[in-house]
Design a protein around this motif. Structure first.
Motif, short mmCIF file in Angstrom:
data_model
loop_
_atom_site.label_atom_id
_atom_site.label_comp_id
_atom_site.label_asym_id
_atom_site.label_seq_id
_atom_site.Cartn_x
_atom_site.Cartn_y
_atom_site.Cartn_z
N ASP A 49 0.80 -1.23 0.00
CA ASP A 49 0.00 0.00 0.00
C ASP A 49 0.83 1.28 0.00
O ASP A 49 0.31 2.37 0.20
CB ASP A 49 -0.93 0.01 1.22
CG ASP A 49 -1.97 -1.10 1.16
OD1 ASP A 49 -2.49 -1.34 0.05
OD2 ASP A 49 -2.23 -1.73 2.20
N LEU B 157 2.85 2.17 -2.67
CA LEU B 157 2.64 2.67 -4.03
C LEU B 157 1.20 2.41 -4.44
O LEU B 157 0.52 1.55 -3.87
CB LEU B 157 3.58 1.99 -5.01
CG LEU B 157 5.07 2.35 -4.90
CD1 LEU B 157 5.91 1.44 -5.79
CD2 LEU B 157 5.30 3.80 -5.28
N HIS B 158 0.73 3.15 -5.43
CA HIS B 158 -0.63 2.99 -5.93
C HIS B 158 -0.83 1.57 -6.45
O HIS B 158 0.04 1.00 -7.11
CB HIS B 158 -0.89 4.01 -7.05
CG HIS B 158 -2.33 4.14 -7.41
ND1 HIS B 158 -2.99 3.24 -8.23
CD2 HIS B 158 -3.26 5.06 -7.03
CE1 HIS B 158 -4.24 3.61 -8.36
NE2 HIS B 158 -4.45 4.71 -7.65
N GLY B 159 -1.97 1.01 -6.18
CA GLY B 159 -2.25 -0.38 -6.52
C GLY B 159 -2.11 -0.71 -7.99
O GLY B 159 -1.64 -1.79 -8.34
N ASP B 160 -2.50 0.21 -8.87
CA ASP B 160 -2.39 -0.05 -10.31
C ASP B 160 -0.94 -0.22 -10.72
O ASP B 160 -0.61 -1.05 -11.57
CB ASP B 160 -3.03 1.09 -11.10
CG ASP B 160 -4.54 1.13 -10.94
OD1 ASP B 160 -5.11 0.12 -10.48
OD2 ASP B 160 -5.14 2.17 -11.26
N GLN C 245 3.81 6.97 -7.84
CA GLN C 245 2.43 7.30 -7.51
C GLN C 245 2.14 6.78 -6.10
O GLN C 245 2.04 5.57 -5.89
CB GLN C 245 1.48 6.66 -8.52
CG GLN C 245 1.67 7.14 -9.95
CD GLN C 245 0.70 6.48 -10.92
OE1 GLN C 245 -0.45 6.20 -10.56
NE2 GLN C 245 1.15 6.23 -12.13
N GLY D 118 0.69 5.49 -2.57
CA GLY D 118 -0.47 4.76 -2.09
C GLY D 118 -0.85 5.24 -0.70
O GLY D 118 -0.25 6.19 -0.17
N PRO D 119 -1.84 4.62 -0.07
CA PRO D 119 -2.34 5.09 1.23
C PRO D 119 -1.30 5.05 2.36
O PRO D 119 -1.42 5.80 3.32
CB PRO D 119 -3.52 4.16 1.52
CG PRO D 119 -3.33 2.97 0.62
CD PRO D 119 -2.64 3.49 -0.59
N ASP D 120 -0.28 4.20 2.25
CA ASP D 120 0.73 4.11 3.32
C ASP D 120 2.00 4.85 2.99
O ASP D 120 3.01 4.70 3.69
CB ASP D 120 1.07 2.63 3.59
CG ASP D 120 -0.04 1.90 4.29
OD1 ASP D 120 -0.99 2.55 4.77
OD2 ASP D 120 0.01 0.65 4.36
N ALA D 121 1.99 5.68 1.97
CA ALA D 121 3.22 6.34 1.52
C ALA D 121 3.84 7.21 2.59
O ALA D 121 5.06 7.35 2.68
CB ALA D 121 2.93 7.16 0.27
#
Length: 507
Positions: A278, A280-283, A368, A370-373
């Motif tokens: 989480d 980095l962005h999942g995509d 990009q 993610g939520p844990d960046a």
């Protein structure tokens, strides 16, 4: 054309006004000098539009004139030592270098990891009048050469301009670094100074972005208490990308251990994405992780074939094996190794591979989040280690539910090994943070992974031996030898299993 490579060790100098070549016979090792010999050199340098070669301290030129005219590729040395690697092939024609000249594949294969299928075009011309003086020992052997160069360049880049200057180059031939240091002192006293640019091309075209400007380049960093999870992940990803890129030219020439090292770099990069899902962005993670998995699989087939060949050779040590068994275990396995390496090389020449490299570069350069960046790196690492350890324990519990030595049981051991390896890879990120908190579990995971790796290799070998022994036309004598070899692998598997159980109790 056949490419020849040598290590070039030289010193380059700019010159003060009025500088003149001193008497070099005063050097202890130099008995006499010969020359000067005058050469007229005309070179055209090639690169991509983005200067991918220059950015990685690589030069590619087509040079006419002189004793070594031809195509020249210069790259940094593979180790931290002095010098540059120079690879050369002859000129295929005397055609105008500005026409559609095809750069020899003998050279471009070694830099495709940077070029990635992009077009190579002329970026500069360099004309040199060179006066060569040879430094000789008492036996007439050439120790070094001093080149007095009068240089005229023209940058072909947008806004490029012409330049002229004089410089000296002192290149070792059979002499040692002691000679180089002594000569350096004398040349500096005669008006020479350290060159302002590393090469004629660098001076001709000016500064370029380097391939080393990405985060994480240069290896492990010291403790960084305020490092974010995103910064940690990108630094780790960049390090493994750099290692993958470094192995690419070595894999292309089948250098020892190169397939293994490239596979490790690929697996470690993939492990970073899986361990910190989480950050980095999942995509980004989904597609990139999938492409890394594909590359690891291709490299894995080649590496497994290498391991099997080495194992077969060890099995046959001390055996009086008939020619039929040697052919099956050695000759046929060598062919398997060659075919799997060819699959690797086909992939390394593919657009899919180039796109993977580009995706790694863009992820490192412009991640990009993610939520844990924004988590601290330390917290993200603690959570990643805990998740990885939990997955190992879960796989071990499932193993206990299976019938010992069943196909499912053996496959589950392989799953445990892979998860233990990911746990170890995850704990390695602690080095960047300067913490030893996860050192103990890392050591235990490594022991468990190593034991299960030995078990897996023994079981794969046993399966291979069983296939050979059960083949049509196998003599009774050959079957007996295969059985004896299988017994040795069975004993090796049992030893590995005992090692695993000891490691498991500690983990």
């Amino acid at each position: 054309m056949t490419a020849h490579e040598a290590l070039e060790i030289e010193l380059k100098y700019d010159l003060d006004a009025g500088a003149s070549v001193p008497d070099l016979t005063v050097l202890e090792a130099v008995h006499s000098v010969s020359g000067p010999i005058v050469e007229h050199l005309d070179a055209t340098y090639y690169d991509t539009d983005a200067l991918d070669l220059a950015g990685n301290k690589i030069t590619l030129r087509r040079r006419e004139g002189g004793h070594d005219e031809g195509w020249h590729l210069k790259r940094p040395a593979t180790s931290a030592g002095p010098g540059r690697r120079e690879m050369q092939v002859g000129l295929e024609t005397a055609a105008d270098p500005f026409s559609e000249v095809l750069v020899p594949t003998e050279l471009t294969d070694h830099v495709q990891v940077h070029v990635r299928g992009r077009r190579l075009s002329p970026i500069a011309t360099v004309s040199t009048v060179r006066r060569i003086t040879e430094l000789l020992d008492s036996a007439g052997q050439v120790l070094a050469v001093l080149c007095e160069d009068s240089v005229a360049t023209q940058s072909l880049l947008p806004g490029g301009h012409a330049q002229t200057w004089n410089e000296w180059e002192l290149e070792l031939v059979t002499g040692d670094e002691k000679l180089l240091k002594a000569a350096d002192k004398i040349l500096r006293s005669s008006g020479a100074r350290t060159a302002s640019s590393a090469s004629k091309l660098a001076r001709a075209i000016g500064p370029t972005p380097t391939g080393n400007d990405s985060p994480g380049h240069g290896g492990k960093k010291k403790a960084a208490k305020k490092l974010s999870a995103l910064e940690l992940v990108i630094a780790e990803l960049a390090e493994h990308r750099d290692h993958l890129i470094a192995q690419d030219p070595l894999v292309r020439v089948d250098a020892p251990d190169s397939v293994h090292q490239m596979r490790v770099a690929t697996r470690r990069a993939r492990s970073v994405l899986r361990s910190f899902p989480d950050v980095l962005h999942g995509d980004v993670i989904g597609h990139l992780e999938g492409e890394l998995k594909h590359l690891a699989s291709i490299l894995g087939d080649a590496r497994d074939a290498e391991v099997q060949l080495e194992r077969n050779r060890n099995l046959l040590e001390g055996e009086t094996a008939p020619a039929t068994i040697i052919a099956a275990l050695i000759d046929d396995q060598i062919k398997t190794c060659a075919s799997t390496v060819e699959v690797v090389l086909d992939y390394l020449r593919s657009t899919r591979y180039y796109e993977l490299l580009n995706e790694l570069d863009s992820t490192v350069a412009e991640p990009q989040p993610g939520p844990d960046a924004d988590l601290t790196a330390a917290k993200a690492l603690d959570e990643a280690v805990a998740r990885s350890a939990k997955r190992v324990r879960k796989a071990q519990r499932k193993l206990e539910e299976l019938t010992v030595e069943s196909e499912e049981w053996i496959e589950q051991l392989h799953t445990i090994r892979k998860r233990a390896k990911q746990l170890r890879y995850t704990t390695d990120s602690a080095d960047r943070l300067g913490t030893t908190r996860h050192k103990k579990i890392a050591k235990q995971a490594k022991q468990e992974q190593a034991a299960l790796g030995d078990f897996h290799d023994a079981e794969v070998s046993r399966e291979h031996l069983a296939q050979l022994a059960g083949g049509s036309g196998v003599s009774v004598a050959d079957a007996f030898v295969y059985g004896r070899l299988d017994a040795r692998e069975q004993a090796a598997a049992a030893t590995a299993m005992r090692e695993y159980l000891r490691a498991k109790s500690r983990l």
